[in-house]
Design an enzyme around this catalytic site. Sequence first.
Site, PDB file in Angstrom:
ATOM      1  N   ARG A  57       8.831   3.821  -7.568  1.00  0.00           N
ATOM      2  CA  ARG A  57       9.040   2.551  -6.842  1.00  0.00           C
ATOM      3  C   ARG A  57       7.857   2.149  -5.967  1.00  0.00           C
ATOM      4  O   ARG A  57       7.527   0.967  -5.892  1.00  0.00           O
ATOM      5  CB  ARG A  57      10.363   2.578  -6.071  1.00  0.00           C
ATOM      6  CG  ARG A  57      10.415   3.514  -4.894  1.00  0.00           C
ATOM      7  CD  ARG A  57      11.783   4.157  -4.775  1.00  0.00           C
ATOM      8  NE  ARG A  57      11.825   5.345  -5.630  1.00  0.00           N
ATOM      9  CZ  ARG A  57      12.856   5.701  -6.364  1.00  0.00           C
ATOM     10  NH1 ARG A  57      13.958   5.002  -6.351  1.00  0.00           N
ATOM     11  NH2 ARG A  57      12.794   6.790  -7.103  1.00  0.00           N
ATOM     12  N   THR A  58       7.217   3.104  -5.321  1.00  0.00           N
ATOM     13  CA  THR A  58       6.131   2.722  -4.407  1.00  0.00           C
ATOM     14  C   THR A  58       4.949   2.148  -5.186  1.00  0.00           C
ATOM     15  O   THR A  58       4.445   1.070  -4.866  1.00  0.00           O
ATOM     16  CB  THR A  58       5.696   3.925  -3.550  1.00  0.00           C
ATOM     17  OG1 THR A  58       6.846   4.430  -2.863  1.00  0.00           O
ATOM     18  CG2 THR A  58       4.643   3.531  -2.528  1.00  0.00           C
ATOM     19  N   LYS A  85     -12.359  17.673 -14.099  1.00  0.00           N
ATOM     20  CA  LYS A  85     -13.633  18.311 -14.469  1.00  0.00           C
ATOM     21  C   LYS A  85     -14.268  18.928 -13.225  1.00  0.00           C
ATOM     22  O   LYS A  85     -15.493  18.989 -13.096  1.00  0.00           O
ATOM     23  CB  LYS A  85     -14.588  17.273 -15.040  1.00  0.00           C
ATOM     24  CG  LYS A  85     -14.141  16.585 -16.311  1.00  0.00           C
ATOM     25  CD  LYS A  85     -15.297  15.690 -16.778  1.00  0.00           C
ATOM     26  CE  LYS A  85     -14.861  14.637 -17.749  1.00  0.00           C
ATOM     27  NZ  LYS A  85     -15.964  13.681 -18.010  1.00  0.00           N
ATOM     28  N   ARG A 107      -1.695   7.648  -2.259  1.00  0.00           N
ATOM     29  CA  ARG A 107      -0.654   8.640  -1.955  1.00  0.00           C
ATOM     30  C   ARG A 107      -1.269  10.011  -2.176  1.00  0.00           C
ATOM     31  O   ARG A 107      -1.885  10.258  -3.218  1.00  0.00           O
ATOM     32  CB  ARG A 107       0.558   8.450  -2.867  1.00  0.00           C
ATOM     33  CG  ARG A 107       1.511   9.638  -2.798  1.00  0.00           C
ATOM     34  CD  ARG A 107       2.823   9.368  -3.452  1.00  0.00           C
ATOM     35  NE  ARG A 107       3.603   8.412  -2.684  1.00  0.00           N
ATOM     36  CZ  ARG A 107       4.865   8.114  -2.948  1.00  0.00           C
ATOM     37  NH1 ARG A 107       5.484   8.693  -3.962  1.00  0.00           N
ATOM     38  NH2 ARG A 107       5.516   7.239  -2.217  1.00  0.00           N
ATOM     39  N   HIS A 135       4.687   7.406   5.921  1.00  0.00           N
ATOM     40  CA  HIS A 135       4.872   6.540   4.743  1.00  0.00           C
ATOM     41  C   HIS A 135       5.190   5.156   5.314  1.00  0.00           C
ATOM     42  O   HIS A 135       6.336   4.710   5.305  1.00  0.00           O
ATOM     43  CB  HIS A 135       6.016   7.097   3.891  1.00  0.00           C
ATOM     44  CG  HIS A 135       6.161   6.470   2.537  1.00  0.00           C
ATOM     45  ND1 HIS A 135       5.509   5.310   2.165  1.00  0.00           N
ATOM     46  CD2 HIS A 135       6.898   6.849   1.459  1.00  0.00           C
ATOM     47  CE1 HIS A 135       5.845   5.022   0.910  1.00  0.00           C
ATOM     48  NE2 HIS A 135       6.680   5.940   0.467  1.00  0.00           N
TER      49      HIS A 135
HETATM   50  C1  NCD Z   1       9.655   9.203  -0.886  1.00  0.00           C
HETATM   51  C2  NCD Z   1       8.250   9.705  -0.818  1.00  0.00           C
HETATM   52  O1  NCD Z   1       7.562   9.859  -1.830  1.00  0.00           O
HETATM   53  O2  NCD Z   1       7.844   9.919   0.289  1.00  0.00           O
HETATM   54  N1  NCD Z   1       9.948   8.232  -1.792  1.00  0.00           N
HETATM   55  C3  NCD Z   1       9.476   6.955  -1.719  1.00  0.00           C
HETATM   56  O3  NCD Z   1       8.306   6.711  -1.573  1.00  0.00           O
HETATM   57  N2  NCD Z   1      10.372   5.969  -1.799  1.00  0.00           N
HETATM   58  C4  NCD Z   1      10.682  10.231  -0.678  1.00  0.00           C
HETATM   59  C5  NCD Z   1      10.800  11.400  -1.626  1.00  0.00           C
HETATM   60  O4  NCD Z   1       9.928  11.704  -2.424  1.00  0.00           O
HETATM   61  O5  NCD Z   1      11.836  12.071  -1.524  1.00  0.00           O
END
Ligand code: NCD
Length: 305
Positions: A57-58, A85, A107, A135
């Site tokens: 989703r993100t 590599k 991320r 986040h």
């Molecule tokens: C979360 C994350 O990756 O921090 N999900 C998200 O981004 N909606 C939570 C998770 O991984 O449990």
Amino acid sequence: MNATRHLTGIQSLSADDITALLDKAQNFADALSSGAKIERTLKRKTIITMFFENSTRTRLSFEMAAHKLGASVINWDMETSSLKKNETFLDTILTVGAMNPDAVIVRHGEYEAPVFMAKRMNCAIINAGDSWREHPTQALLDALTIRQAKGKIAGLTIAICGDVAHSRVAASNMMALSKLGAKIRVIAPDFLMPQKFPVTGVETFTGMEDGLTGCDIIMMLRNQKERMDSTRIPDDATFHRQYGLTRERLDLAGPQALVMHPGPINRNVEIADDVADDPVRSLILKQVTNGIPTRMAVLEDCLRP
Ligand code: NCD
């Protein structure tokens, strides 16, 4: 010259900054649902997504947000990258930076990786989740969802439940929601209870029954087994019995209580099927939908001249 406004966390935002982003996100949400024309304000911008951890989703909602504002989006893929590599993380980000993108959405599993990048790349860095630290866009979309459902945030009682110790979502939400005037409760077993909190005034409970009564919002979390010694956590059925959000526990909270979860959900571990799928009480898919206008607001804020 590229924009250099970053979003690395909620910590550096004031309540007014957060409210301005939520107002902007609400305008985009209204435009998306009414089909109104959205100005392509990021038409000449190039955004690179760099996800060193998995995401559905993100990443997708950042991409959709960028497309709706007219930006070009390029996905860097870890599996097919030169990291495989033996290129270092630093050389990888210097290489990407040398292509002069306008923004990188990142991320990463390492604490403050986006802060490290912001010091070394000449473009906007937007944090899509780092380690257990922050986040920020999840907290913003959660705040937007709460504001839509309850009409306000100040004065609400919000319970964050389960694996709070390893959750960047919980950390960013505690900061955002308490800056906006909510009362925060944390409900977790001792081994998932943080040793310290990013804000003051958090009430802690080790039992769901004690903590849930009277809450306006119940925020459930996945057990982040990848960030802990998972031998400390009981098996899924036992965890569900002790800390799962069931219909009985939701009833105990009261008729006003609404349910949230950032996803991915682990059904019948932290949340029962019928609670997750409740069309009235569960806001889980609404949170996903709100990810797009929220990320549009953040991208525009970081990238507009
Ligand atoms: C979360 C994350 O990756 O921090 N999900 C998200 O981004 N909606 C939570 C998770 O991984 O449990």
